[in-house]
Design an enzyme around this catalytic site. Structure first.
Site, mmCIF file in Angstrom:
data_model
loop_
_atom_site.group_PDB
_atom_site.id
_atom_site.type_symbol
_atom_site.label_atom_id
_atom_site.label_comp_id
_atom_site.label_asym_id
_atom_site.label_seq_id
_atom_site.Cartn_x
_atom_site.Cartn_y
_atom_site.Cartn_z
ATOM 1 C CG ASP A 151 43.063 34.499 31.321
ATOM 2 O OD1 ASP A 151 42.344 35.215 32.050
ATOM 3 O OD2 ASP A 151 44.288 34.679 31.186
ATOM 4 C CD GLU B 66 40.413 36.189 35.027
ATOM 5 O OE1 GLU B 66 41.156 35.264 35.389
ATOM 6 O OE2 GLU B 66 40.824 37.302 34.665
ATOM 7 C CG ASP C 29 47.693 35.062 28.767
ATOM 8 O OD1 ASP C 29 47.167 35.988 29.401
ATOM 9 O OD2 ASP C 29 48.819 35.147 28.226
#
Length: 192
Positions: free
Chosen positions: A16, A77, A150
């Site tokens: 992430d 991501e 996260d």
């Protein structure tokens, strides 16, 4: 440590991306879609440091995770436009670092949108952070919700990639969503 594939499992490193906090999560996923937590954490950089030092810290932290856990594939991501330009720039820079370190090692990498990840994990593309954390904890049989968000998002990315059976090239299988079509069109135009 042997990679997941050598044990009949797919080992996925989910990332992430973030400039201050870059979530990392490694899972082993069996062909029956059951998953086991291997590692979860956050690579941090000081917002007061120069950008080049921050990116170097993120790269070093990601390389350390790659060295320690030898994933078969990296799932990152996909960065989407946000209202806050500063935030999206930092996220895009960290995403680029994540893809770079995978490429340096010859590890296949894929990107997934936040809505793809939420839909894969919760069944709902607009799920909130708490719903994602709860499902990740349930799937990985964790006693507590993974923290910070996260890190939970990184685990969700890894699970999404393994479950979707996405090609490791990052291309979507089956029909593209409108967001995926827009992204593919933007990538195609940028190569002209």
């Amino acid at each position: 440590m042997p990679s997941g594939t050598s044990r009949g499992l797919l080992r996925v490193l989910g990332i992430d991306p973030g400039l201050t906090r870059c979530g990392v999560g490694v899972v082993d996923v069996a062909p029956d879609r059951s998953a086991t937590l291997v590692h979860v954490g956050v690579v941090r950089s000081d917002p007061g440091s120069p950008i080049e030092e921050r990116l170097a810290l993120i790269a070093a932290g990601l390389r350390a995770v790659l060295d320690a856990h030898d994933p078969d594939v990296v799932a990152v991501e996909r960065v989407f436009a946000q209202h806050n330009r500063t935030s999206v720039m930092g996220t895009a820079q960290a995403s680029g670092i994540a893809l770079l370190v995978a490429g340096e090692r010859g590890i296949a990498a894929a990107t997934h949108t936040p809505s793809e990840v939420k839909a894969a994990i919760t069944g709902y593309g607009n799920a909130d952070k708490r719903q994602v954390q709860t499902m990740v904890a349930r799937v990985l049989r964790l006693a507590e919700l993974p923290q910070p968000a996260d890190a939970a998002d990184a685990l969700a990315l890894a699970l999404c990639h393994a479950w979707r059976g996405a090609p490791v090239t990052g291309a979507a299988s089956g029909p593209l969503t409108p967001a995926q079509r827009a992204w593919a069109d933007a990538e195609r135009l940028s190569r002209r």
